[in-house]
Design an enzyme around this catalytic site. Structure first.
Site, PDB file in Angstrom:
ATOM      1  N   TYR A 220      72.268  22.099  82.013  1.00  0.00           N
ATOM      2  CA  TYR A 220      71.540  22.729  80.888  1.00  0.00           C
ATOM      3  C   TYR A 220      70.183  23.056  81.371  1.00  0.00           C
ATOM      4  CZ  TYR A 220      70.057  24.351  76.501  1.00  0.00           C
ATOM      5  OH  TYR A 220      69.715  25.351  75.534  1.00  0.00           O
TER       6      TYR A 220
ATOM      7  N   ILE B  97      67.154  23.094  67.742  1.00  0.00           N
ATOM      8  CA  ILE B  97      67.454  23.939  66.403  1.00  0.00           C
ATOM      9  C   ILE B  97      68.862  23.577  65.981  1.00  0.00           C
ATOM     10  CG2 ILE B  97      67.665  26.377  65.598  1.00  0.00           C
ATOM     11  CD1 ILE B  97      67.009  27.345  68.558  1.00  0.00           C
TER      12      ILE B  97
ATOM     13  N   LEU C  15      71.827  30.988  66.628  1.00  0.00           N
ATOM     14  CA  LEU C  15      70.308  31.700  66.868  1.00  0.00           C
ATOM     15  C   LEU C  15      70.597  33.164  66.842  1.00  0.00           C
ATOM     16  CD1 LEU C  15      67.312  31.245  67.208  1.00  0.00           C
ATOM     17  CD2 LEU C  15      67.869  31.018  69.505  1.00  0.00           C
TER      18      LEU C  15
ATOM     19  N   LYS D 174      68.124  26.380  82.176  1.00  0.00           N
ATOM     20  CA  LYS D 174      67.189  26.943  81.390  1.00  0.00           C
ATOM     21  C   LYS D 174      65.654  27.250  82.008  1.00  0.00           C
ATOM     22  CE  LYS D 174      69.536  27.857  77.775  1.00  0.00           C
ATOM     23  NZ  LYS D 174      69.565  29.203  77.337  1.00  0.00           N
TER      24      LYS D 174
ATOM     25  N   ASP E  14      82.591  38.704  77.465  1.00  0.00           N
ATOM     26  CA  ASP E  14      81.903  37.319  78.196  1.00  0.00           C
ATOM     27  C   ASP E  14      80.971  37.932  79.238  1.00  0.00           C
ATOM     28  OD1 ASP E  14      81.775  35.411  80.060  1.00  0.00           O
ATOM     29  OD2 ASP E  14      83.662  34.725  79.436  1.00  0.00           O
TER      30      ASP E  14
ATOM     31  N   THR F 158      71.924  24.204  65.095  1.00  0.00           N
ATOM     32  CA  THR F 158      73.075  25.221  65.191  1.00  0.00           C
ATOM     33  C   THR F 158      74.521  24.299  65.757  1.00  0.00           C
ATOM     34  OG1 THR F 158      72.711  25.602  67.679  1.00  0.00           O
ATOM     35  CG2 THR F 158      71.556  26.926  65.878  1.00  0.00           C
TER      36      THR F 158
HETATM   37  P1  NAD Z   1      75.781  28.603  69.702  1.00  0.00           P
HETATM   38  O1  NAD Z   1      76.498  27.906  70.579  1.00  0.00           O
HETATM   39  O2  NAD Z   1      75.648  28.428  68.320  1.00  0.00           O
HETATM   40  O3  NAD Z   1      75.646  29.987  70.115  1.00  0.00           O
HETATM   41  C1  NAD Z   1      75.744  30.349  71.321  1.00  0.00           C
HETATM   42  C2  NAD Z   1      76.786  31.849  71.677  1.00  0.00           C
HETATM   43  O4  NAD Z   1      76.778  32.076  72.971  1.00  0.00           O
HETATM   44  C3  NAD Z   1      78.027  31.393  70.844  1.00  0.00           C
HETATM   45  O5  NAD Z   1      78.681  32.268  69.854  1.00  0.00           O
HETATM   46  C4  NAD Z   1      78.766  31.518  72.192  1.00  0.00           C
HETATM   47  O6  NAD Z   1      80.256  31.826  71.837  1.00  0.00           O
HETATM   48  C5  NAD Z   1      78.221  32.384  72.819  1.00  0.00           C
HETATM   49  N1  NAD Z   1      78.510  32.322  74.343  1.00  0.00           N
HETATM   50  C6  NAD Z   1      78.722  31.375  75.121  1.00  0.00           C
HETATM   51  N2  NAD Z   1      79.057  31.734  76.395  1.00  0.00           N
HETATM   52  C7  NAD Z   1      79.210  33.049  76.377  1.00  0.00           C
HETATM   53  C8  NAD Z   1      79.743  33.968  77.224  1.00  0.00           C
HETATM   54  N3  NAD Z   1      80.290  33.598  78.455  1.00  0.00           N
HETATM   55  N4  NAD Z   1      79.985  35.298  77.073  1.00  0.00           N
HETATM   56  C9  NAD Z   1      79.426  35.626  75.880  1.00  0.00           C
HETATM   57  N5  NAD Z   1      78.847  34.870  74.799  1.00  0.00           N
HETATM   58  C10 NAD Z   1      79.072  33.382  74.893  1.00  0.00           C
HETATM   59  O7  NAD Z   1      74.327  27.888  70.215  1.00  0.00           O
HETATM   60  P2  NAD Z   1      72.838  28.375  69.585  1.00  0.00           P
HETATM   61  O8  NAD Z   1      72.137  26.956  69.590  1.00  0.00           O
HETATM   62  O9  NAD Z   1      72.812  29.498  68.651  1.00  0.00           O
HETATM   63  O10 NAD Z   1      72.208  29.069  71.046  1.00  0.00           O
HETATM   64  C11 NAD Z   1      71.716  30.138  71.202  1.00  0.00           C
HETATM   65  C12 NAD Z   1      70.806  30.309  72.438  1.00  0.00           C
HETATM   66  O11 NAD Z   1      69.588  29.308  72.115  1.00  0.00           O
HETATM   67  C13 NAD Z   1      71.568  29.541  73.815  1.00  0.00           C
HETATM   68  O12 NAD Z   1      70.970  30.319  74.916  1.00  0.00           O
HETATM   69  C14 NAD Z   1      70.802  28.243  73.722  1.00  0.00           C
HETATM   70  O13 NAD Z   1      71.004  27.711  75.070  1.00  0.00           O
HETATM   71  C15 NAD Z   1      69.532  28.292  73.220  1.00  0.00           C
HETATM   72  N6  NAD Z   1      68.614  26.956  72.736  1.00  0.00           N
HETATM   73  C16 NAD Z   1      69.497  26.503  71.628  1.00  0.00           C
HETATM   74  C17 NAD Z   1      68.530  25.196  71.150  1.00  0.00           C
HETATM   75  C18 NAD Z   1      69.348  24.542  70.177  1.00  0.00           C
HETATM   76  O14 NAD Z   1      68.791  23.350  69.953  1.00  0.00           O
HETATM   77  N7  NAD Z   1      70.311  25.025  69.615  1.00  0.00           N
HETATM   78  C19 NAD Z   1      67.455  25.030  71.837  1.00  0.00           C
HETATM   79  C20 NAD Z   1      66.894  25.935  72.729  1.00  0.00           C
HETATM   80  C21 NAD Z   1      67.615  26.779  73.199  1.00  0.00           C
END
Ligand code: NAD
Length: 265
Positions: A169, A202, A23, A173, A74, A204
């Site tokens: 989780y 989503i 995302l 949130k 990080d 991903t």
């Molecule tokens: P993803 O795992 O593809 O991306 C998350 C990114 O965050 C990764 O690139 C990871 O390396 C990075 N990350 C994790 N811990 C970290 C840290 N300590 N420091 C720096 N970077 C860090 O997941 P996504 O689905 O793209 O999620 C993006 C956001 O959207 C997240 O906050 C997730 O909770 C939220 N979200 C996702 C969904 C879904 O269904 N995928 C739904 C609602 C919310």
């Protein structure tokens, strides 16, 4: 140039955490297309494995006349974070926006969840988002021009996901939603707006990992919302541009729920 000028991000400087993939990367591309210079933060040593990041970065430079820069970082490392954010703000004397999308997921039944794992979840998904927002706000206050922040929460901050054991989780949130309201209250006087986006499922890497053990979820979860399907990262592009841009200039302390109606029935 968009037909509605208030949606333009021309010359704005925006930071996207979790910007290496998923995302965050899709949001970064939308901001670039709208004219922003984008700095992506992520803990991965190299952004993505299929060179999607490199393609967006090339497109930014060659087609859009802007730039996408990667910083390995990080979000738990406050000192490093503050240093990098200060450097970015000083480069052009501006810092206009933040999209905080870095986050983790862990599926474990509550009876087995260790305190250590629970703390790690909160440290990244809540404290990490707070420390990032704080580092950005410090620079926005120093520069005196305000700005806009979007914290990526989730529909899971408001509802329990049927059949998905992810108490930590969902708790995290929920924390992001409340964090945004309070930061909006404290920083409004500086012209800093803070809002959240609450996506539904989503597709991903994060969600693909949850399908590995339970492939039937791909079809099952789609039935849990009113549109009967899961979402794509690209469906949140417009929301990010809207919230970072002047098009949302009177919006703060709000949540944009985009979940296909999952939590509406
Ligand atoms: P993803 O795992 O593809 O991306 C998350 C990114 O965050 C990764 O690139 C990871 O390396 C990075 N990350 C994790 N811990 C970290 C840290 N300590 N420091 C720096 N970077 C860090 O997941 P996504 O689905 O793209 O999620 C993006 C956001 O959207 C997240 O906050 C997730 O909770 C939220 N979200 C996702 C969904 C879904 O269904 N995928 C739904 C609602 C919310």
């Amino acid at each position: 140039m968009p037909s509605l000028p208030e949606f333009s991000l021309k010359d704005k400087v925006v930071i996207v955490t979790g910007g290496a993939r998923g995302l965050g990367l899709v949001q970064a591309e939308a901001l670039l297309e709208s004219g922003a210079t984008v700095h992506a933060f992520d803990r991965l040593p190299e952004p993505d494995s299929d060179s999607a990041f490199a393609a967006v970065s090339r497109r930014a430079r060659d087609e859009l006349g802007v730039s996408l820069t990667y910083h390995q970082l990080d979000v738990r490392d406050a000192e490093h974070l503050n240093k990098v954010v200060e450097g970015i703000a000083s480069e052009k004397g501006r810092l206009d926006g933040l999209i905080a999308a870095a986050g983790i997921q862990q599926e474990t039944p509550a009876l087995e969840y260790t305190a250590e794992d629970f703390n790690r979840m909160l440290e990244i998904n809540v404290t990490g988002v707070f420390v990032t927002a704080q580092a950005v706000a410090r620079q926005m206050v120093r520069l005196g021009k305000g700005g806009s922040m979007v914290l990526i929460a989730s529909m899971s901050g408001t509802v329990a996901n049927r059949g998905l054991n992810c108490t930590a989780y969902n708790t995290s949130k929920s924390g992001v939603l409340q964090l945004a309201r309070n930061l909006a209250m404290e920083w409004g006087e500086h012209g800093i707006r803070v809002n959240t986006i609450s996506p539904g499922y989503i597709v991903t890497d994060m969600v693909e990992a949850l399908f590995k053990t339970h492939p039937e979820r791909r079809e099952e979860w789609a039935k849990h919302n009113m549109l009967g399907r899961l979402s794509k990262p690209s469906e949140y592009r417009g929301a990010s541009v809207f919230l970072i841009s002047d098009a949302s200039s009177f919006m703060t302390g709000s949540d944009l729920r985009m979940d296909g109606g999952h939590s509406a029935w």
